[in-house]
Design a protein around this motif. Structure first.
Motif, PDB file in Angstrom:
ATOM      1  N   GLU A  38      -7.755   1.642   2.638  1.00  0.00           N
ATOM      2  CA  GLU A  38      -6.145   1.936   2.474  1.00  0.00           C
ATOM      3  C   GLU A  38      -5.364   2.653   3.037  1.00  0.00           C
ATOM      4  O   GLU A  38      -5.940   4.334   2.976  1.00  0.00           O
ATOM      5  CB  GLU A  38      -6.547   1.737   0.533  1.00  0.00           C
ATOM      6  CG  GLU A  38      -5.417   1.108   0.159  1.00  0.00           C
ATOM      7  CD  GLU A  38      -5.705   1.254  -1.680  1.00  0.00           C
ATOM      8  OE1 GLU A  38      -4.748   1.336  -2.079  1.00  0.00           O
ATOM      9  OE2 GLU A  38      -6.537   0.305  -1.309  1.00  0.00           O
ATOM     10  N   GLY A  39      -4.142   2.313   2.926  1.00  0.00           N
ATOM     11  CA  GLY A  39      -3.454   4.319   3.382  1.00  0.00           C
ATOM     12  C   GLY A  39      -3.767   5.032   5.167  1.00  0.00           C
ATOM     13  O   GLY A  39      -3.340   5.457   5.910  1.00  0.00           O
ATOM     14  N   GLY A  40      -4.552   3.842   5.791  1.00  0.00           N
ATOM     15  CA  GLY A  40      -5.604   4.129   6.894  1.00  0.00           C
ATOM     16  C   GLY A  40      -6.219   4.438   6.944  1.00  0.00           C
ATOM     17  O   GLY A  40      -6.827   5.185   6.397  1.00  0.00           O
ATOM     18  N   GLY A  41      -7.071   4.677   8.295  1.00  0.00           N
ATOM     19  CA  GLY A  41      -8.054   4.741   9.057  1.00  0.00           C
ATOM     20  C   GLY A  41      -9.202   4.375   8.936  1.00  0.00           C
ATOM     21  O   GLY A  41      -9.279   2.781   8.408  1.00  0.00           O
ATOM     22  N   LEU A  42     -10.618   4.516   8.780  1.00  0.00           N
ATOM     23  CA  LEU A  42     -11.535   3.717   8.882  1.00  0.00           C
ATOM     24  C   LEU A  42     -12.551   3.153   7.441  1.00  0.00           C
ATOM     25  O   LEU A  42     -13.736   5.089   7.631  1.00  0.00           O
ATOM     26  CB  LEU A  42     -12.587   4.032  10.135  1.00  0.00           C
ATOM     27  CG  LEU A  42     -13.816   2.844  10.342  1.00  0.00           C
ATOM     28  CD1 LEU A  42     -13.851   2.702  11.812  1.00  0.00           C
ATOM     29  CD2 LEU A  42     -15.272   3.263   9.983  1.00  0.00           C
ATOM     30  N   PRO A  48      -1.481   1.737  10.338  1.00  0.00           N
ATOM     31  CA  PRO A  48      -1.910   0.283  10.179  1.00  0.00           C
ATOM     32  C   PRO A  48      -0.890  -0.246  10.845  1.00  0.00           C
ATOM     33  O   PRO A  48       0.508   0.159  11.128  1.00  0.00           O
ATOM     34  CB  PRO A  48      -1.641  -0.330   8.722  1.00  0.00           C
ATOM     35  CG  PRO A  48      -1.910   1.074   7.809  1.00  0.00           C
ATOM     36  CD  PRO A  48      -1.695   2.557   8.649  1.00  0.00           C
ATOM     37  N   PHE A  67      -9.265  -5.009  11.792  1.00  0.00           N
ATOM     38  CA  PHE A  67      -8.420  -3.855  10.915  1.00  0.00           C
ATOM     39  C   PHE A  67      -9.190  -4.987   9.156  1.00  0.00           C
ATOM     40  O   PHE A  67      -9.059  -3.784   8.899  1.00  0.00           O
ATOM     41  CB  PHE A  67      -7.611  -4.918  11.062  1.00  0.00           C
ATOM     42  CG  PHE A  67      -6.571  -4.031   9.841  1.00  0.00           C
ATOM     43  CD1 PHE A  67      -5.878  -3.051   9.967  1.00  0.00           C
ATOM     44  CD2 PHE A  67      -5.228  -4.839   9.203  1.00  0.00           C
ATOM     45  CE1 PHE A  67      -5.503  -2.252   9.704  1.00  0.00           C
ATOM     46  CE2 PHE A  67      -4.752  -4.870   8.770  1.00  0.00           C
ATOM     47  CZ  PHE A  67      -4.605  -3.237   8.583  1.00  0.00           C
ATOM     48  N   GLU A  68      -9.365  -5.928   9.244  1.00  0.00           N
ATOM     49  CA  GLU A  68      -9.229  -6.370   7.679  1.00  0.00           C
ATOM     50  C   GLU A  68     -10.641  -5.867   7.222  1.00  0.00           C
ATOM     51  O   GLU A  68     -10.938  -5.790   6.342  1.00  0.00           O
ATOM     52  CB  GLU A  68      -9.746  -8.037   7.602  1.00  0.00           C
ATOM     53  CG  GLU A  68      -7.987  -8.356   7.822  1.00  0.00           C
ATOM     54  CD  GLU A  68      -6.890  -8.423   7.360  1.00  0.00           C
ATOM     55  OE1 GLU A  68      -7.249  -8.234   5.747  1.00  0.00           O
ATOM     56  OE2 GLU A  68      -5.684  -8.788   7.318  1.00  0.00           O
ATOM     57  N   LEU A  97      -7.757   2.306  15.003  1.00  0.00           N
ATOM     58  CA  LEU A  97      -8.005   2.645  13.448  1.00  0.00           C
ATOM     59  C   LEU A  97      -8.224   3.536  13.212  1.00  0.00           C
ATOM     60  O   LEU A  97      -7.516   3.995  12.130  1.00  0.00           O
ATOM     61  CB  LEU A  97      -9.441   1.493  13.213  1.00  0.00           C
ATOM     62  CG  LEU A  97      -9.532   1.127  11.677  1.00  0.00           C
ATOM     63  CD1 LEU A  97      -8.074   0.129  11.232  1.00  0.00           C
ATOM     64  CD2 LEU A  97     -10.815   0.244  11.386  1.00  0.00           C
ATOM     65  N   PRO A  98      -9.412   4.736  13.232  1.00  0.00           N
ATOM     66  CA  PRO A  98      -9.622   6.226  12.493  1.00  0.00           C
ATOM     67  C   PRO A  98      -8.054   7.567  13.335  1.00  0.00           C
ATOM     68  O   PRO A  98      -7.579   7.682  12.061  1.00  0.00           O
ATOM     69  CB  PRO A  98     -10.455   6.957  13.303  1.00  0.00           C
ATOM     70  CG  PRO A  98     -11.426   5.424  14.043  1.00  0.00           C
ATOM     71  CD  PRO A  98     -10.428   4.995  14.325  1.00  0.00           C
ATOM     72  N   THR A 140       0.487  -1.336  -0.173  1.00  0.00           N
ATOM     73  CA  THR A 140      -0.074   0.525  -0.124  1.00  0.00           C
ATOM     74  C   THR A 140       0.652   1.106   0.008  1.00  0.00           C
ATOM     75  O   THR A 140       0.620   2.284  -1.058  1.00  0.00           O
ATOM     76  CB  THR A 140      -0.807  -0.230   0.824  1.00  0.00           C
ATOM     77  OG1 THR A 140      -1.612  -1.263   1.590  1.00  0.00           O
ATOM     78  CG2 THR A 140      -2.469   1.127   0.898  1.00  0.00           C
ATOM     79  N   LEU A 148     -12.564  -3.075   8.460  1.00  0.00           N
ATOM     80  CA  LEU A 148     -12.699  -1.570   8.119  1.00  0.00           C
ATOM     81  C   LEU A 148     -12.227  -0.884   8.180  1.00  0.00           C
ATOM     82  O   LEU A 148     -12.052   0.346   7.860  1.00  0.00           O
ATOM     83  CB  LEU A 148     -14.161  -1.025   9.897  1.00  0.00           C
ATOM     84  CG  LEU A 148     -15.349  -1.592   9.784  1.00  0.00           C
ATOM     85  CD1 LEU A 148     -15.019  -2.066  11.449  1.00  0.00           C
ATOM     86  CD2 LEU A 148     -16.157  -1.599   8.590  1.00  0.00           C
ATOM     87  N   GLY A 149     -10.764  -1.333   7.852  1.00  0.00           N
ATOM     88  CA  GLY A 149      -9.799  -0.391   7.484  1.00  0.00           C
ATOM     89  C   GLY A 149      -9.524   0.136   5.983  1.00  0.00           C
ATOM     90  O   GLY A 149      -9.538  -0.430   5.348  1.00  0.00           O
TER      91      GLY A 149
END
Lengths: 223, 103
Positions: free
Chosen positions: B59-63, A200, B53-54, A195-196, A59, B56-57
């Motif tokens: 691409e590149g971070g965040g929800l 990652p 994570f898998e 998460l937000p 990514t 609701l993650g």
């Protein structure tokens, strides 16, 4: 002490994971080929052999980030191998070299399959269930790299929904008592909350701390 | 291309080190019972975290909530109906693919 199951039992336990792992390997190959070329993704699947870390690094590379950022992203996801390695470490066998090689078999699904639920782990189930998944992961990457243009968009096929489904299946198998349900809910809530805001890898690593509620429980051996 | 190969090389060593360090540090020493109570709960805690994570993650971070969430809901229904793992995974893929087809 528990008897390890034989390696065939491990292989059998790993077989249902072959198709999802193959599919995710294909999607890794398809997505990696334009960015990494056709050789590096296959080498990576063989030598790194850690799907989440590979996707995280990819990514970053896809977004034009450098090697340092890609490595950092991958290693954050790898951080969960530290507590998992400590948990399963005493159940591996042989000298330092053999133990290290056996530790390569630690992958999320096999870790869960090998966990007996009392804090002990079944070494041959770990190794046996990782073998078919390893073959599927590398084979899938090769197919994805070579056949990406024929397969089209892996997302249109819903391939990215397979891994969550497969973790959900393993998780439901794990939820045998109340303490485990609490640990799982705790882990999910921690990951959701982080998460937000965090890069990652951090949400999953910190989710492991939910296991610390085990400190408040009577010893597993006494049950 | 150099960045790609550096990434592959360092992650190879780093992943191996992360997996092997536990067993190299502990050898075959047994963990104390209190520690076993914790390691017994690592699988559910980590699986739940990975699942979030898998699913609701972004691409590149965040929800983000996308077709994967629909796939997960379908998977959970299949699990509750006692479907075998193979079917659970296919149901999830079909639900996500179907949703993407019609949206």
């Amino acid at each position: 002490m528990h008897q390890d199951s034989d390696i065939r039992a491990g292989l059998r336990a790993g077989l249902p994971l072959v198709l999802p792992t193959l599919a995710i390997g294909i999607s890794f190959g398809v997505l990696a080929e334009p960015v990494m070329g056709s050789v590096a993704p296959v080498v990576m699947s063989i030598t790194v052999f850690s799907g989440a870390a590979q996707f995280a690094a990819l990514t970053v590379l896809t977004a034009g980030g450098g090697a340092f950022a890609a490595i950092a992203a991958g290693m954050l996801l790898n951080a969960r191998w530290l507590p998992m390695g400590l948990a399963i470490g005493p159940f591996l066998k042989g000298g330092p070299v053999q133990r290290s090689i056996e530790s390569i078999a630690i992958v999320d699904s096999s870790f869960a399959l090998a966990s007996r639920g009392d804090g002990t782990f079944d070494r041959l189930k770990l190794i046996g269930s990782t073998l078919p998944q390893g073959a599927a992961w590398v084979g899938g990457t090769v197919i994805g790299v070579l056949g990406g243009s024929f397969l089209g968009d892996p997302q249109a096929l819903g391939l990215d929904a397979m891994f969550p489904a497969f973790f959900a299946y393993l998780l439901f198998e794990e939820l045998k008592d109340r303490t485990r349900v609490v640990a799982a809910v705790g882990g999910a809530l921690i990951a959701l909350a982080l998460l937000p805001f965090t890069p990652p890898g951090v949400p999953v690593l910190v989710a492991a701390f939910a296991a610390l509620i085990g400190l408040k429980r009577t010893p597993a051996a006494a049950r | 291309m150099t960045a790609v190969w550096i990434t592959v090389a360092v992650l190879t060593v780093g992943t191996f080190a992360a997996k092997a360090s536990g067993t190299l540090v502990l050898g075959d020493r047994e963990l104390p019972p209190r520690a076993l109570n914790v390691t017994a709960l690592l699988a559910p805690a980590l699986l739940a975290g990975l699942l979030v994570f898998e699913t609701l993650g972004a691409e590149g971070g965040g929800l983000t909530v996308d077709a994967r969430a629909a796939g997960l809901v379908a998977a959970i229904v299949a699990i509750l109906l006692k479907a075998p793992m193979f079917a659970v995974v296919l149901v999830a893929a079909a639900a996500a693919a179907g949703l993407r087809l019609f949206t």
